[in-house]
Design an enzyme around this catalytic site. Structure first.
Site, short mmCIF file in Angstrom:
data_model
loop_
_atom_site.label_atom_id
_atom_site.label_comp_id
_atom_site.label_asym_id
_atom_site.label_seq_id
_atom_site.Cartn_x
_atom_site.Cartn_y
_atom_site.Cartn_z
N THR A 149 -13.94 2.83 0.28
CA THR A 149 -13.79 1.69 -0.78
C THR A 149 -14.32 0.21 -0.07
O THR A 149 -15.41 0.20 0.02
CB THR A 149 -12.71 1.60 -1.63
OG1 THR A 149 -11.67 1.71 -0.74
CG2 THR A 149 -12.32 3.09 -2.34
N THR A 150 -13.30 -0.57 0.16
CA THR A 150 -13.46 -1.71 0.94
C THR A 150 -13.48 -1.62 2.37
O THR A 150 -13.37 -2.40 3.24
CB THR A 150 -12.46 -2.82 0.48
OG1 THR A 150 -11.25 -2.26 0.82
CG2 THR A 150 -12.56 -3.17 -0.89
N VAL A 173 -7.44 1.05 3.52
CA VAL A 173 -7.71 -0.55 3.97
C VAL A 173 -6.56 -1.32 3.51
O VAL A 173 -6.18 -1.92 4.18
CB VAL A 173 -9.11 -1.03 3.62
CG1 VAL A 173 -9.92 -0.52 4.72
CG2 VAL A 173 -9.62 -0.52 2.30
N THR A 182 -0.51 8.78 3.77
CA THR A 182 -1.36 7.52 3.70
C THR A 182 -2.45 7.79 2.57
O THR A 182 -2.41 8.57 1.61
CB THR A 182 -2.05 7.56 4.69
OG1 THR A 182 -2.80 6.05 4.87
CG2 THR A 182 -3.04 8.60 5.16
N GLU A 261 -7.66 -4.45 5.45
CA GLU A 261 -8.22 -5.54 4.69
C GLU A 261 -8.33 -6.65 5.62
O GLU A 261 -7.26 -7.33 5.45
CB GLU A 261 -8.02 -5.45 3.22
CG GLU A 261 -8.56 -4.32 2.63
CD GLU A 261 -8.26 -4.28 1.26
OE1 GLU A 261 -8.84 -3.53 0.11
OE2 GLU A 261 -7.09 -4.91 0.62
N ASN A 382 -9.30 -9.43 -1.93
CA ASN A 382 -8.46 -8.94 -2.81
C ASN A 382 -8.38 -10.01 -4.15
O ASN A 382 -7.88 -9.32 -5.03
CB ASN A 382 -6.99 -8.60 -2.12
CG ASN A 382 -7.04 -7.43 -1.45
OD1 ASN A 382 -7.38 -6.38 -1.87
ND2 ASN A 382 -6.52 -7.53 -0.17
N THR A 387 -13.96 -7.45 -10.09
CA THR A 387 -15.07 -8.26 -10.88
C THR A 387 -16.49 -8.45 -9.98
O THR A 387 -16.37 -7.97 -8.77
CB THR A 387 -14.44 -9.76 -11.38
OG1 THR A 387 -13.95 -10.15 -10.19
CG2 THR A 387 -13.56 -9.39 -12.52
#
Lengths: 387, 387
Positions: A149-150, A173, A182, A261, A382, A387
């Site tokens: 994802t990120t 992340v 996890t 992240e 985050n 959006t």
């Protein structure tokens, strides 16, 4: 410690597929790993009260000790989506069972991404219609990439155990303080182990690795770690298998921590001389999760007093006597005897791995936990995710 | 609710002094508030295991129920500084007792700032030598300013109760999840109350205000809230006093939340229909402290699923049934029925106050907690604090 020269290819009998199911704008977002023969399976899941339908369904399917396929949908967690979400997860499992030619009850499903949005079922259905003719020729790296994802990079690891191999793929992340597991990590091996042995080995491997990782204290609703063994390579030495499995899980855990992240550094906190393992882990997590410790590590700011603060906030650990506690950063002692020159501490903190070692003086137990620094990158990622 | 037209001047009989003691490069960093007559006193303190000598000394002095002076040293917490730190705190108390002409046992000391550095005693001594001739003419605003560390503005509040007034000054921005108290808040009144009544009123006021505030989950080693009453204005109605005191504490709490390090918004989370107050507060704190909720609020990102995640991570609250939970942002319901149009949610989240309301469906208890968003400003401030 975490290196193995084995090539990163699936163990004998495992194959994989990745494709674009319209969950994100472009790039593969659906992946399936499958064993071409029956396999034993074990899995551990999030304990979140809001565990999604993917976890509920997978938990039920894992109970038999038989698992042959794992499907991951990336970009949408399919959590807090009501009865429609449950039906959608079940439909994906059915389609994967057809696609892979395995019983529905042998399929595990993982979903990761935004919470509270319905799955785009029309594009997912179209994808599975088209996938029927697709080859199962994806590499572990391609699967790990389709799960992202990120994440900024795919996480994979491989270990050899006698004639067998263990291959792991993982993603995760943020929203990352696993409780029983996890984010998503799938481990497959051609070693021959029955389900109870597999389950025991997985649980032993998970506690000091994935369950000792925290990026931001937020526990996901979707965490899953699964281990599949199809026996194609025959039996292996159980102790050797356990060592290799735990080592592989640690390898993936460190990859997850480093790619937290916004992370720029790995933070490793070891607490020893504790009353028991639980106390050691609780104190270590307090330190690894403290926003003030994490930002100091990010800025290589020699503000070691924050570690003392993070120990002290465990107000129920009344057996901890501040005068018996010691704190070191790498090999630089900082408490109770503050270094007269902070320069070596700053140099140490500028490295891309920062180690903090604490002794509590309340017993002989120990725990190590893993995390990362807290940077403006975490905020950027985050503050604007959906959006 | 939190407004009072009374002028911000000390209650009758209270006076204050501020000066520069060399704890920071420039600006006042030492402040003293004193009553010109005996006063009752009550105080609550941090429960940190690493509470500093200022807290230890103040806790001992508060035990008598008599307090006449409060001194604050800003920029240095004097924590984890060993026996020298204890001796230094005691010396400051002695000097303040001389300066203010009160018994040593009636002095409370607060210290706030970096942990693990010795106080600059030579400049502090020189300061007190010179201060002997200084007038006690500082305003509440000047005292609040002299108490600041990374605070961007002084925090003060005033309330009238019959013939009496209550004036409060506070500081606190990061390392801010008070346990028994908040950073530093001093409340003085000329109402006449004995020590037990004062203590009871303070404890009742602190739980729904300072103890319901969290900026970053990190509990300070120095938290102190003290209330001094010198009786100069005579007796007041106890219920009216309690209302005014709690209201004043809430006023200061909101000022602290809004000025959290890097904060751009006030975040208020109310949990109702909970099993008991403890459950309501635990869930509310999970939400107000979640880095993912805080960053979404910062970016006005309508990612309400993170609230559901933050509820779900309380894995021991097994009586919470996800199908009975509801979540609202202001007056916009988001769960279980997701709004079809997210625009009103985004508009609401762009305001400088964001309210999240949760019903758990496990009982009838309620709690409200206060916090702020998480911005890149928090990282900037904390990655480089000591250097």
């Amino acid at each position: 410690m975490t290196h193995d020269d084995a090539p990163l290819i699936w163990p004998t009998g495992f194959h994989a597929y990745t494709g674009h199911g319209g969950l994100r704008e472009s790039g593969d977002d659906i992946s399936v790993i499958v064993s071409d023969r029956p396999a034993s399976g074990a899995a551990v899941f999030t304990r979140s009260l809001f565990a999604g339908p993917a976890v509920v369904l997978s938990r039920a399917n894992a109970r038999s000790g038989q698992l042959r396929a794992v499907v991951t949908l990336a970009q949408n967690a399919n959590v807090a989506t009501g009865r429609a979400g449950e039906a959608n997860a079940a439909e994906v499992v059915r389609r994967v069972a057809e696609l892979a030619g395995v019983p529905e009850g042998d399929v595990l499903i993982g979903s990761t991404g935004v919470i509270g949005r319905p799955l785009p079922m029309s594009t997912i259905r179209a994808h599975f219609d088209a996938a029927a003719k697709a080859p199962f020729d994806a590499t572990p790296g391609q699967v790990a990439r389709a799960m992202m994802t990120t994440d900024t990079r795919p996480k994979t690891a491989v270990r050899t155990v006698g004639p067998a191999r263990i291959v792991g793929v993982a993603k995760g992340v943020g929203m990352l303080e696993p409780d029983m597991a996890t984010m998503l990590a799938y481990l497959v091996t051609d070693a021959s182990l029955d389900a109870p042995a597999l389950d025991a080995a997985l649980r032993r491997a998970v506690d000091p690795t994935f369950n000792s990782l925290s990026v931001d204290t937020d526990t996901s609703t979707s965490d899953t770690v699964a281990l599949l063994a199809n026996g194609a390579a025959g039996p292996v030495d159980p102790a050797e298998f356990q060592r290799a499995l735990t080592d592989l899980c640690l390898d993936l855990t460190l990859q997850l921590a480093r790619d937290g992240e916004g992370a720029t550094k790995l933070l490793r906190v070891t607490v020893s001389d504790a009353r028991d393992h639980a106390q050691a882990k609780r104190i270590a997590k307090s330190v690894v999760n403290s926003p003030l410790v994490k930002t100091a590590v990010h800025g290589a700011d020699p503000n070691w007093g924050r570690v003392v603060m993070a120990i002290g906030k465990n107000t129920s650990d009344t057996d901890i006597d501040p005068t018996r506690v010691t704190v070191r950063f790498g090999d630089v002692p900082v408490y109770p005897d503050e270094p007269s020159d902070l320069a070596p501490l700053v140099t140490m903190m500028r490295r891309d791995e920062v180690d903090i070692a604490i002794t509590l003086g309340t017993g002989t137990a120990e725990a190590t936990v893993y995390g990362c620094d807290l940077s403006a990158g975490y905020i950027r990622i985050n503050a604007d995710y959906t959006t």
